[in-house]
Motif scaffolding. Structure first.
Motif, PDB file in Angstrom:
ATOM      1  N   ARG A  77       0.836  -1.210   0.000  1.00  0.00           N
ATOM      2  CA  ARG A  77       0.000   0.000   0.000  1.00  0.00           C
ATOM      3  C   ARG A  77       0.868   1.256   0.000  1.00  0.00           C
ATOM      4  NH1 ARG A  77      -5.350  -0.168   0.540  1.00  0.00           N
ATOM      5  NH2 ARG A  77      -6.364  -2.095   1.228  1.00  0.00           N
ATOM      6  N   TYR A 131       2.277   1.801  -3.524  1.00  0.00           N
ATOM      7  CA  TYR A 131       1.309   2.323  -4.490  1.00  0.00           C
ATOM      8  C   TYR A 131       0.454   3.457  -3.933  1.00  0.00           C
ATOM      9  CZ  TYR A 131       2.453  -1.798  -7.293  1.00  0.00           C
ATOM     10  OH  TYR A 131       3.100  -2.746  -8.029  1.00  0.00           O
ATOM     11  N   ALA A 132       0.881   4.048  -2.816  1.00  0.00           N
ATOM     12  CA  ALA A 132       0.089   5.099  -2.168  1.00  0.00           C
ATOM     13  C   ALA A 132      -0.290   6.243  -3.107  1.00  0.00           C
ATOM     14  CB  ALA A 132       0.837   5.630  -0.947  1.00  0.00           C
ATOM     15  N   PRO A 133       0.635   6.737  -3.961  1.00  0.00           N
ATOM     16  CA  PRO A 133       0.231   7.837  -4.855  1.00  0.00           C
ATOM     17  C   PRO A 133      -0.913   7.464  -5.783  1.00  0.00           C
ATOM     18  CG  PRO A 133       2.623   7.625  -4.777  1.00  0.00           C
ATOM     19  CD  PRO A 133       2.062   6.409  -4.103  1.00  0.00           C
ATOM     20  N   GLU A 164      -3.252   4.989  -5.084  1.00  0.00           N
ATOM     21  CA  GLU A 164      -4.442   4.787  -4.257  1.00  0.00           C
ATOM     22  C   GLU A 164      -5.059   6.129  -3.873  1.00  0.00           C
ATOM     23  OE1 GLU A 164      -5.904   1.881  -0.621  1.00  0.00           O
ATOM     24  OE2 GLU A 164      -3.788   2.463  -0.717  1.00  0.00           O
ATOM     25  N   GLN A 165      -4.226   7.130  -3.651  1.00  0.00           N
ATOM     26  CA  GLN A 165      -4.728   8.447  -3.274  1.00  0.00           C
ATOM     27  C   GLN A 165      -5.506   9.124  -4.389  1.00  0.00           C
ATOM     28  OE1 GLN A 165      -1.114  10.396  -2.035  1.00  0.00           O
ATOM     29  NE2 GLN A 165      -0.948   9.175  -0.150  1.00  0.00           N
ATOM     30  N   THR A 166      -5.242   8.704  -5.630  1.00  0.00           N
ATOM     31  CA  THR A 166      -5.983   9.273  -6.766  1.00  0.00           C
ATOM     32  C   THR A 166      -7.198   8.431  -7.149  1.00  0.00           C
ATOM     33  OG1 THR A 166      -4.529   8.147  -8.358  1.00  0.00           O
ATOM     34  CG2 THR A 166      -3.920  10.389  -7.691  1.00  0.00           C
ATOM     35  N   GLY A 167      -7.515   7.424  -6.340  1.00  0.00           N
ATOM     36  CA  GLY A 167      -8.746   6.677  -6.552  1.00  0.00           C
ATOM     37  C   GLY A 167      -8.599   5.245  -7.005  1.00  0.00           C
ATOM     38  N   THR A 168      -7.377   4.774  -7.246  1.00  0.00           N
ATOM     39  CA  THR A 168      -7.185   3.386  -7.666  1.00  0.00           C
ATOM     40  C   THR A 168      -7.473   2.452  -6.491  1.00  0.00           C
ATOM     41  OG1 THR A 168      -5.525   3.961  -9.312  1.00  0.00           O
ATOM     42  CG2 THR A 168      -5.537   1.689  -8.533  1.00  0.00           C
ATOM     43  N   GLN A 169      -8.222   1.409  -6.745  1.00  0.00           N
ATOM     44  CA  GLN A 169      -8.560   0.446  -5.705  1.00  0.00           C
ATOM     45  C   GLN A 169      -7.438  -0.576  -5.545  1.00  0.00           C
ATOM     46  OE1 GLN A 169     -12.199  -1.698  -6.390  1.00  0.00           O
ATOM     47  NE2 GLN A 169     -12.209  -2.645  -4.367  1.00  0.00           N
TER      48      GLN A 169
END
Length: 474
Positions: A181, A184-186, A188-193
């Motif tokens: 997590r 890939y935080a950047p 996930e923060q833009t909406g990727t599940q």
């Protein structure tokens, strides 16, 4: 985070460049010394839109580097990603020799507990085997093996990585999941599940997804054959079917069959692992057979378009790669097509915007032309095998002046049939009746107008649709 990515092929390079773009510090390691030297000199060994620029940018920023040696893996390394090839063996199963060799090397070089991320496409259970191998080699060292399959489509891989449909993480402990997590935080923060699951489930996701998409392609290709037999237009049928939200329009474009590095390999690997466990995947087996027959049958289509057969004829093939925006020739339908027409006695002239160098490794006794117009000169038939966007703007009149016989076989339903009919060509496409200039009446004009209305959207976004049509590649 600081990462080591082992394997600088397609998946490794794209993953390394994109992770560096997200702000991580990445070292790509490959045992091919000459490849590493070329990468260090700024020479990118594959063609992928945006990749060269992204690599250059992140090397300059000091966030991306290349090495032929895996260093000692201390606590400053947050994770090691495995992105080596898993080519098919003669029985269709994946060859995991490189995976296990890399796992042994990681175990030998580790001086601190390590997160090991398997990005390569592997059969279910591979993570368990890697975990056991590393524990046996270094029982005193803790390794956490994570499955993180890639869903990259050649030709749109950068966009797929930076704006993915989902990120799948297969890990058994919360620490490993949190590490991924953070990686890939950047995104996930833009909406990727980010979807977390067990390791075996994650390993199955990639092959199962590709097998399903391959099934859609095989299905619409068989519907195209039926459309031709009954005098219907497969594009209109596919459009009507695809509007059902349960089905969707993606991968419902009829053509010469799927190719590339993923669909053929992943479907056969899935079938092989099922057989190992005593399970019959009848549908997958049929899809593989249907697609193989599809590619072999393209030569017969060209032969039917030329009265008198192919012996002594000249066939011009436009497009060689398995899809646009890549130089990948692996399992490309053009290879089966060219082999078939050569066996029937035809001479072949070819052109591809990016695939010529790789094509020379696969093709023999063909003439390599410098552009599409030179490729068509003196030809008895022009065959569009790969729908490169630049082919959409070809001048049909100019092509017509160079050919010996005005016959077009469009295996992608990509070119404007009206333009070629106006230039005097007979037009043979996939999943609809042949069209001839003398028979081109008012009704045909109306039908072409309707088709071209939907096609204009394609030509304004040809790269996007080609990615949908040809699928994920890794």
């Amino acid at each position: 985070m600081r990462l080591m990515i082992i394997g600088s092929g397609y998946v490794g390079l794209v993953s390394g460049a994109c992770l560096a773009e997200l702000g991580h510090h990445v070292m790509c390691v490959d045992n091919d010394t000459s490849k590493v030297e070329r990468l260090q000199a700024g020479q990118i060994p594959i063609y992928e839109p945006q990749l060269s620029e992204m690599i250059t940018r992140n090397v300059a920023r000091g966030r991306l580097g290349f090495s032929s040696q895996l260093p000692r893996l201390g606590k400053e390394i947050h994770a090691v990603m495995i992105a080596v090839g898993t080519p098919p063996q003669t029985n269709g199963s994946a060859n995991l020799d490189a995976i296990f060799a890399v796992a042994k090397e990681i175990a030998a070089k580790a001086i601190h507990p390590q997160m090991v991320i398997i990005k390569s496409t592997v059969p279910v259970g591979t993570g368990d085997s890697v975990q056991a191998l590393m524990h046996k080699a270094r029982p005193e060292m803790h390794f956490s093996v994570i499955s993180n399959p890639e869903f990259l489509r050649e030709g749109s891989a950068i966009d797929d990585f930076m704006a993915p449909d989902r990120i799948v993480v297969g890990a058994g402990d919360e620490t490993a999941r949190n590490t991924l997590r953070a990686l890939y935080a950047p995104l996930e923060q833009t909406g990727t599940q980010v979807v977390c699951m067990g390791r075996r489930e994650a390993e199955l996701v990639k092959c199962a997804a590709n097998a399903f998409l391959a099934t859609k392609i095989a299905f619409i290709n068989e519907m195209a054959d039926l459309c031709e037999a009954v005098g219907a237009d497969v594009e209109q049928v596919a459009h009507g079917v695809g509007l059902d939200e349960r089905i969707g329009e993606a991968f419902l474009q009829a053509g010469p069959g799927y190719g590339g590095s993923c669909f053929p390999k992943d479907t056969t690997a899935l079938q092989a692992i099922a057989q190992e466990y005593g399970i019959n995947l009848r549908l997958v087996e049929t899809v593989i057979a249907s697609n193989d027959a599809r590619k072999r049958g393209m030569g017969r289509r060209v032969s039917r378009a030329l009265p008198g057969g192919l012996s002594g004829r000249v066939v011009a093939v436009l497009g060689l790669t398995f899809k646009p925006n890549t130089d990948d020739m692996r399992d490309s339908p053009s290879l089966a097509l060219i082999d078939a027409v050569q066996r029937a006695g035809a001479k072949v002239q070819v052109f591809d915007p990016q695939g010529m160098n790789r094509a020379r490794l696969h093709l023999h006794d063909v003439h390599f032309a410098d552009n599409a117009y030179l490729c068509a000169e003196g030809a008895d038939c022009i065959v569009l095998a790969t729908h490169w966007p630049e082919f959409a703007t070809l001048d049909a009149e100019r092509l017509g002046r160079g050919v010996r016989n005005k016959v077009l076989v469009d295996l992608r339903n990509f070119l404007d049939p009206q333009a070629f009919l106006n230039a005097g060509f007979a037009v043979h496409a996939i999943g609809r009746p042949p069209q001839h200039p003398r028979r081109h009446n008012v009704l045909a004009v109306h039908q072409d107008s309707a088709r071209n209305h939907s096609r204009r959207g394609y030509m304004n976004g040809a790269t996007q649709r080609s990615a949908l049509q040809d699928g994920m590649s890794g």
